[in-house]
Design a protein around this motif. Sequence first.
Motif, PDB file in Angstrom:
ATOM      1  N   PRO A   1       7.079 -12.087 -10.604  1.00 49.23           N
ATOM      2  CA  PRO A   1       7.818 -11.173 -11.492  1.00 49.23           C
ATOM      3  C   PRO A   1       6.898 -10.239 -12.281  1.00 49.23           C
ATOM      4  N   TRP A   2       7.207  -8.975 -12.203  1.00 52.05           N
ATOM      5  CA  TRP A   2       6.542  -7.892 -12.926  1.00 52.05           C
ATOM      6  C   TRP A   2       5.073  -7.695 -12.535  1.00 52.05           C
ATOM      7  N   ALA A   3       4.655  -8.238 -11.396  1.00 49.08           N
ATOM      8  CA  ALA A   3       3.266  -8.068 -10.967  1.00 49.08           C
ATOM      9  C   ALA A   3       3.013  -6.653 -10.464  1.00 49.08           C
ATOM     10  N   PHE A   4       3.972  -6.090  -9.749  1.00 53.50           N
ATOM     11  CA  PHE A   4       3.812  -4.741  -9.200  1.00 53.50           C
ATOM     12  C   PHE A   4       5.056  -3.923  -9.521  1.00 53.50           C
ATOM     13  N   GLU A   5       4.837  -2.731 -10.039  1.00 58.59           N
ATOM     14  CA  GLU A   5       5.945  -1.881 -10.470  1.00 58.59           C
ATOM     15  C   GLU A   5       6.872  -1.533  -9.311  1.00 58.59           C
ATOM     16  N   SER A   6       6.296  -1.267  -8.130  1.00 54.69           N
ATOM     17  CA  SER A   6       7.131  -0.862  -6.997  1.00 54.69           C
ATOM     18  C   SER A   6       8.084  -1.982  -6.562  1.00 54.69           C
ATOM     19  N   VAL A   7       7.688  -3.229  -6.733  1.00 48.63           N
ATOM     20  CA  VAL A   7       8.575  -4.342  -6.410  1.00 48.63           C
ATOM     21  C   VAL A   7       9.664  -4.440  -7.470  1.00 48.63           C
TER      22      VAL A   7
ATOM     23  N   VAL B   1       0.855  -1.206   0.000  1.00 52.54           N
ATOM     24  CA  VAL B   1       0.000   0.000   0.000  1.00 52.54           C
ATOM     25  C   VAL B   1       0.878   1.239   0.000  1.00 52.54           C
ATOM     26  N   ALA B   2       1.888   1.271   0.869  1.00 49.94           N
ATOM     27  CA  ALA B   2       2.771   2.432   0.946  1.00 49.94           C
ATOM     28  C   ALA B   2       3.507   2.673  -0.366  1.00 49.94           C
ATOM     29  N   ALA B   3       3.933   1.594  -1.021  1.00 52.90           N
ATOM     30  CA  ALA B   3       4.724   1.732  -2.246  1.00 52.90           C
ATOM     31  C   ALA B   3       3.877   2.030  -3.470  1.00 52.90           C
ATOM     32  N   GLU B   4       2.691   1.446  -3.563  1.00 50.79           N
ATOM     33  CA  GLU B   4       1.874   1.580  -4.771  1.00 50.79           C
ATOM     34  C   GLU B   4       0.848   2.708  -4.689  1.00 50.79           C
ATOM     35  N   ALA B   5       0.374   3.036  -3.487  1.00 52.58           N
ATOM     36  CA  ALA B   5      -0.752   3.961  -3.378  1.00 52.58           C
ATOM     37  C   ALA B   5      -0.542   5.025  -2.313  1.00 52.58           C
ATOM     38  N   GLN B   6       0.685   5.429  -2.118  1.00 54.10           N
ATOM     39  CA  GLN B   6       1.004   6.391  -1.059  1.00 54.10           C
ATOM     40  C   GLN B   6       0.225   7.696  -1.189  1.00 54.10           C
TER      41      GLN B   6
ATOM     42  N   VAL C   1      -4.910  -3.531  -1.703  1.00 56.16           N
ATOM     43  CA  VAL C   1      -4.884  -4.781  -0.937  1.00 56.16           C
ATOM     44  C   VAL C   1      -5.980  -5.717  -1.440  1.00 56.16           C
ATOM     45  N   ALA C   2      -7.146  -5.149  -1.765  1.00 50.91           N
ATOM     46  CA  ALA C   2      -8.248  -5.972  -2.263  1.00 50.91           C
ATOM     47  C   ALA C   2      -7.853  -6.699  -3.549  1.00 50.91           C
ATOM     48  N   VAL C   3      -7.057  -6.060  -4.400  1.00 52.77           N
ATOM     49  CA  VAL C   3      -6.589  -6.714  -5.627  1.00 52.77           C
ATOM     50  C   VAL C   3      -5.758  -7.948  -5.278  1.00 52.77           C
TER      51      VAL C   3
ATOM     52  N   ASN D   1      10.928  -2.080  -9.394  1.00 47.85           N
ATOM     53  CA  ASN D   1      11.904  -0.991  -9.404  1.00 47.85           C
ATOM     54  C   ASN D   1      12.576  -0.756  -8.044  1.00 47.85           C
ATOM     55  N   GLY D   2      12.225  -1.545  -7.022  1.00 48.36           N
ATOM     56  CA  GLY D   2      12.877  -1.451  -5.719  1.00 48.36           C
ATOM     57  C   GLY D   2      12.245  -0.476  -4.749  1.00 48.36           C
ATOM     58  N   ARG D   3      11.286   0.305  -5.178  1.00 50.53           N
ATOM     59  CA  ARG D   3      10.623   1.282  -4.289  1.00 50.53           C
ATOM     60  C   ARG D   3       9.934   0.579  -3.119  1.00 50.53           C
ATOM     61  N   TYR D   4       9.496  -0.646  -3.338  1.00 50.17           N
ATOM     62  CA  TYR D   4       8.793  -1.415  -2.318  1.00 50.17           C
ATOM     63  C   TYR D   4       9.572  -1.456  -1.004  1.00 50.17           C
ATOM     64  N   TRP D   5      10.888  -1.568  -1.088  1.00 52.30           N
ATOM     65  CA  TRP D   5      11.715  -1.684   0.115  1.00 52.30           C
ATOM     66  C   TRP D   5      12.172  -0.331   0.646  1.00 52.30           C
ATOM     67  N   GLN D   6      11.907   0.746  -0.071  1.00 51.68           N
ATOM     68  CA  GLN D   6      12.409   2.060   0.331  1.00 51.68           C
ATOM     69  C   GLN D   6      11.363   2.923   1.041  1.00 51.68           C
ATOM     70  N   VAL D   7      10.095   2.582   0.950  1.00 47.67           N
ATOM     71  CA  VAL D   7       9.048   3.432   1.517  1.00 47.67           C
ATOM     72  C   VAL D   7       8.920   3.244   3.025  1.00 47.67           C
ATOM     73  N   ALA D   8       8.418   4.275   3.663  1.00 48.93           N
ATOM     74  CA  ALA D   8       8.104   4.194   5.088  1.00 48.93           C
ATOM     75  C   ALA D   8       6.648   3.750   5.219  1.00 48.93           C
ATOM     76  N   VAL D   9       6.428   2.712   5.981  1.00 48.97           N
ATOM     77  CA  VAL D   9       5.078   2.187   6.172  1.00 48.97           C
ATOM     78  C   VAL D   9       4.462   2.913   7.370  1.00 48.97           C
ATOM     79  N   LEU D  10       3.299   3.516   7.139  1.00 50.48           N
ATOM     80  CA  LEU D  10       2.641   4.310   8.173  1.00 50.48           C
ATOM     81  C   LEU D  10       1.412   3.591   8.722  1.00 50.48           C
ATOM     82  N   ALA D  11       0.853   4.123   9.778  1.00 52.60           N
ATOM     83  CA  ALA D  11      -0.319   3.516  10.421  1.00 52.60           C
ATOM     84  C   ALA D  11      -1.489   3.419   9.453  1.00 52.60           C
TER      85      ALA D  11
END
Length: 190
Positions: A123-129, A84-89, A100-102, A131-141
């Motif tokens: 592989p290639w299911a989510f752009e943020s994964v 959620v943080a990486a794809e829909a911030q 998440v529903a998807v 390109n590596g952004r998935y691991w760089q975002v801060a996950v918030l409440a």
Amino acid sequence: MSVLSWLRSAWQATRGEMERAWQNLKPLRLPAGWQIRVLLAVVIVSILIPGVNFYLHRPVPPPAAKPITAGFRADDINLLARLVAAEAQDEPYPGQVAVVAVVLNRLRDPAFPKSVPGIIFEPWAFESVANGRYWQVAVLARDYAATNDALNGWDPSQGALYFFNPAKATSAWIWTRPQITQIGNHIFTR
């Protein structure tokens, strides 16, 4: 020169500079002993403000007191919240829940992997994964809240299996999918 003597000389030079600066600020008219105290307070506060700001905006871990929805491990919830943080911030809250529903809709579909990590890291299911952004975002409440709302049955995507941002989509294939709804910048498709 030892560290202690260097610190002592640095403090004396700093104190001397602060006293000279205060002597040039006559309009304040503070007693001589208070000038250095006020200046030190200003310096300390100017150091503390960024620290307090960092503390208030730090990433929040998942709430431990809330029960985990049956069938999902804490690791799965953490992965979903990070997605959620990486794809829909910057998307509206219903769009965050829909991401998440998807994933949950894909879990029910026989054409997709049968685990949350399997879907997210396909592989290639989510752009943020990819390109590596998935691991760089801060996950918030709010990312955990959107995850919990989807796990509790809210599906603003109306059963979508895919989503994409039309301003960024590079795949012609995604445009061939039947479109269901648009939430924020994302179009949700089957």
